[in-house]
Motif scaffolding. Structure first.
Motif, PDB file in Angstrom:
ATOM      1  N   PRO A  63       0.845  -1.162   0.177  1.00 23.33           N
ATOM      2  CA  PRO A  63       0.057  -0.059   0.050  1.00 23.33           C
ATOM      3  C   PRO A  63       0.848   1.334   0.045  1.00 23.33           C
ATOM      4  O   PRO A  63       1.972   1.322   0.429  1.00 23.33           O
ATOM      5  CB  PRO A  63      -0.762   0.000   1.193  1.00 23.33           C
ATOM      6  CG  PRO A  63      -0.487  -1.477   1.745  1.00 23.33           C
ATOM      7  CD  PRO A  63       0.619  -2.163   1.331  1.00 23.33           C
ATOM      8  N   ASP A  64       0.585   2.249  -0.458  1.00 19.51           N
ATOM      9  CA  ASP A  64       1.156   3.384  -0.551  1.00 19.51           C
ATOM     10  C   ASP A  64       2.559   3.626  -1.217  1.00 19.51           C
ATOM     11  O   ASP A  64       3.423   4.153  -0.626  1.00 19.51           O
ATOM     12  CB  ASP A  64       1.043   4.342   0.856  1.00 19.51           C
ATOM     13  CG  ASP A  64      -0.409   4.462   1.537  1.00 19.51           C
ATOM     14  OD1 ASP A  64      -1.207   4.904   0.714  1.00 19.51           O
ATOM     15  OD2 ASP A  64      -0.486   4.204   2.512  1.00 19.51           O
ATOM     16  N   THR A  65       2.603   2.885  -2.265  1.00 18.79           N
ATOM     17  CA  THR A  65       4.020   2.551  -2.860  1.00 18.79           C
ATOM     18  C   THR A  65       3.939   3.396  -4.258  1.00 18.79           C
ATOM     19  O   THR A  65       2.892   3.276  -4.934  1.00 18.79           O
ATOM     20  CB  THR A  65       4.083   1.201  -2.943  1.00 18.79           C
ATOM     21  OG1 THR A  65       4.060   0.657  -1.634  1.00 18.79           O
ATOM     22  CG2 THR A  65       5.651   0.987  -3.649  1.00 18.79           C
ATOM     23  N   GLU A  66       4.914   4.105  -4.646  1.00 20.80           N
ATOM     24  CA  GLU A  66       5.083   4.759  -5.850  1.00 20.80           C
ATOM     25  C   GLU A  66       6.721   4.707  -6.228  1.00 20.80           C
ATOM     26  O   GLU A  66       7.426   4.611  -5.602  1.00 20.80           O
ATOM     27  CB  GLU A  66       4.563   6.130  -5.772  1.00 20.80           C
ATOM     28  CG  GLU A  66       3.137   6.425  -5.307  1.00 20.80           C
ATOM     29  CD  GLU A  66       2.738   7.932  -5.237  1.00 20.80           C
ATOM     30  OE1 GLU A  66       3.752   8.632  -5.728  1.00 20.80           O
ATOM     31  OE2 GLU A  66       1.823   8.050  -4.690  1.00 20.80           O
ATOM     32  N   ARG A  67       6.653   4.909  -7.639  1.00 21.86           N
ATOM     33  CA  ARG A  67       8.085   4.821  -8.232  1.00 21.86           C
ATOM     34  C   ARG A  67       8.544   6.079  -8.055  1.00 21.86           C
ATOM     35  O   ARG A  67       7.928   7.229  -7.515  1.00 21.86           O
ATOM     36  CB  ARG A  67       7.898   4.894  -9.688  1.00 21.86           C
ATOM     37  CG  ARG A  67       7.514   3.435 -10.149  1.00 21.86           C
ATOM     38  CD  ARG A  67       7.514   3.582 -11.732  1.00 21.86           C
ATOM     39  NE  ARG A  67       8.652   3.608 -12.279  1.00 21.86           N
ATOM     40  CZ  ARG A  67       8.771   3.824 -13.636  1.00 21.86           C
ATOM     41  NH1 ARG A  67       7.816   3.873 -14.344  1.00 21.86           N
ATOM     42  NH2 ARG A  67       9.871   4.090 -14.288  1.00 21.86           N
ATOM     43  N   LEU A  68       9.770   6.317  -7.524  1.00 24.88           N
ATOM     44  CA  LEU A  68      10.521   7.435  -7.147  1.00 24.88           C
ATOM     45  C   LEU A  68      11.070   8.031  -8.446  1.00 24.88           C
ATOM     46  O   LEU A  68      12.146   7.681  -9.040  1.00 24.88           O
ATOM     47  CB  LEU A  68      11.746   7.223  -6.143  1.00 24.88           C
ATOM     48  CG  LEU A  68      12.380   8.646  -5.623  1.00 24.88           C
ATOM     49  CD1 LEU A  68      11.545   9.576  -4.809  1.00 24.88           C
ATOM     50  CD2 LEU A  68      13.413   8.344  -4.517  1.00 24.88           C
ATOM     51  N   ILE A  69      10.565   9.245  -8.924  1.00 34.70           N
ATOM     52  CA  ILE A  69      11.059   9.856 -10.155  1.00 34.70           C
ATOM     53  C   ILE A  69      11.727  11.333  -9.771  1.00 34.70           C
ATOM     54  O   ILE A  69      11.359  11.825  -8.732  1.00 34.70           O
ATOM     55  CB  ILE A  69      10.131  10.035 -11.014  1.00 34.70           C
ATOM     56  CG1 ILE A  69       8.540  10.714 -10.731  1.00 34.70           C
ATOM     57  CG2 ILE A  69       9.570   8.807 -11.758  1.00 34.70           C
ATOM     58  CD1 ILE A  69       7.565  11.129 -11.575  1.00 34.70           C
ATOM     59  N   THR A  70      12.156  11.828 -10.739  1.00 32.34           N
ATOM     60  CA  THR A  70      13.074  13.284 -10.375  1.00 32.34           C
ATOM     61  C   THR A  70      12.316  14.340  -9.811  1.00 32.34           C
ATOM     62  O   THR A  70      12.392  14.916  -8.710  1.00 32.34           O
ATOM     63  CB  THR A  70      13.422  13.643 -11.396  1.00 32.34           C
ATOM     64  OG1 THR A  70      14.448  12.546 -12.212  1.00 32.34           O
ATOM     65  CG2 THR A  70      14.512  14.904 -11.178  1.00 32.34           C
ATOM     66  N   GLU A  71      11.019  14.341 -10.127  1.00 36.00           N
ATOM     67  CA  GLU A  71      10.052  15.324  -9.632  1.00 36.00           C
ATOM     68  C   GLU A  71       9.175  15.168  -8.282  1.00 36.00           C
ATOM     69  O   GLU A  71       8.713  15.864  -7.907  1.00 36.00           O
ATOM     70  CB  GLU A  71       8.901  15.581 -10.783  1.00 36.00           C
ATOM     71  CG  GLU A  71       9.395  16.190 -12.184  1.00 36.00           C
ATOM     72  CD  GLU A  71       9.842  14.905 -12.950  1.00 36.00           C
ATOM     73  OE1 GLU A  71       9.479  13.928 -12.909  1.00 36.00           O
ATOM     74  OE2 GLU A  71      10.929  15.058 -13.912  1.00 36.00           O
TER      75      GLU A  71
END
Length: 165
Positions: A63-71
């Motif tokens: 849960p509450d997981t996302e890719r870490l991108i520059t922005e």
């Protein structure tokens, strides 16, 4: 060749299993973000960057997981899983930024004498496994080892989250 690969792969899984306390600590750190107000961000380097999409969009994503991108804007309530085959300059720079901003993270990569972080899990895949006729080696299963580590973390975190509810 299959038996050699199987034996070598089982050896890697045993090395990962031997890190039970490190993995448990990492799971607790990541669960803090999910239980609290934060998110877990996933950042991969090298071949492990291909796991970002799977770990953030698959059926068994945390849960509450996302890719870490520059922005991406992250704060101290968030946690980061950094996955890398090797501890190279790009990983070192990324860690420096996280530490500068007091962001807790879990580093999963192969051992390196320069690693100095509290939340480290050895990927245990420093070299190719299977010897060939010309005495070279093939098959470096970084992705398989990371997937194995992820599923252990997933099970531990799911258990922690179930206890909280």
């Amino acid at each position: 060749m299959i038996k050699i690969f199987n034996t070598q792969l089982n050896g890697i899984f045993q090395k990962i299993d031997a890190q039970e306390s490190e993995i448990d600590i990492a799971a607790r750190l990541l669960a803090q973000a999910i239980i609290g107000q934060g998110k877990v961000y996933i950042k991969g380097f090298g071949d492990l960057r291909y796991l970002e999409e799977f770990l953030t969009s698959g059926d068994e994503k945390l849960p509450d997981t996302e890719r870490l991108i520059t922005e991406t804007v992250i704060d101290q309530t968030d946690r980061v899983i950094l996955m890398a085959p090797y501890y190279d300059e790009s990983v070192i720079e990324y860690i420096a930024d996280l530490e500068k901003n007091n962001i807790d993270y879990v580093l999963v990569c192969n051992k390196d004498p320069r690693i100095d972080c509290m939340n480290f899990i050895d990927l245990s895949t420093p070299r190719a496994l299977v010897p060939t006729e010309d005495f070279s080696r093939i098959i470096t299963p970084h992705v398989m080892a990371m997937n194995y580590i992820y599923y252990i973390l997933y099970a531990l975190i799911k258990e922690m989250l179930d206890e909280e509810l």
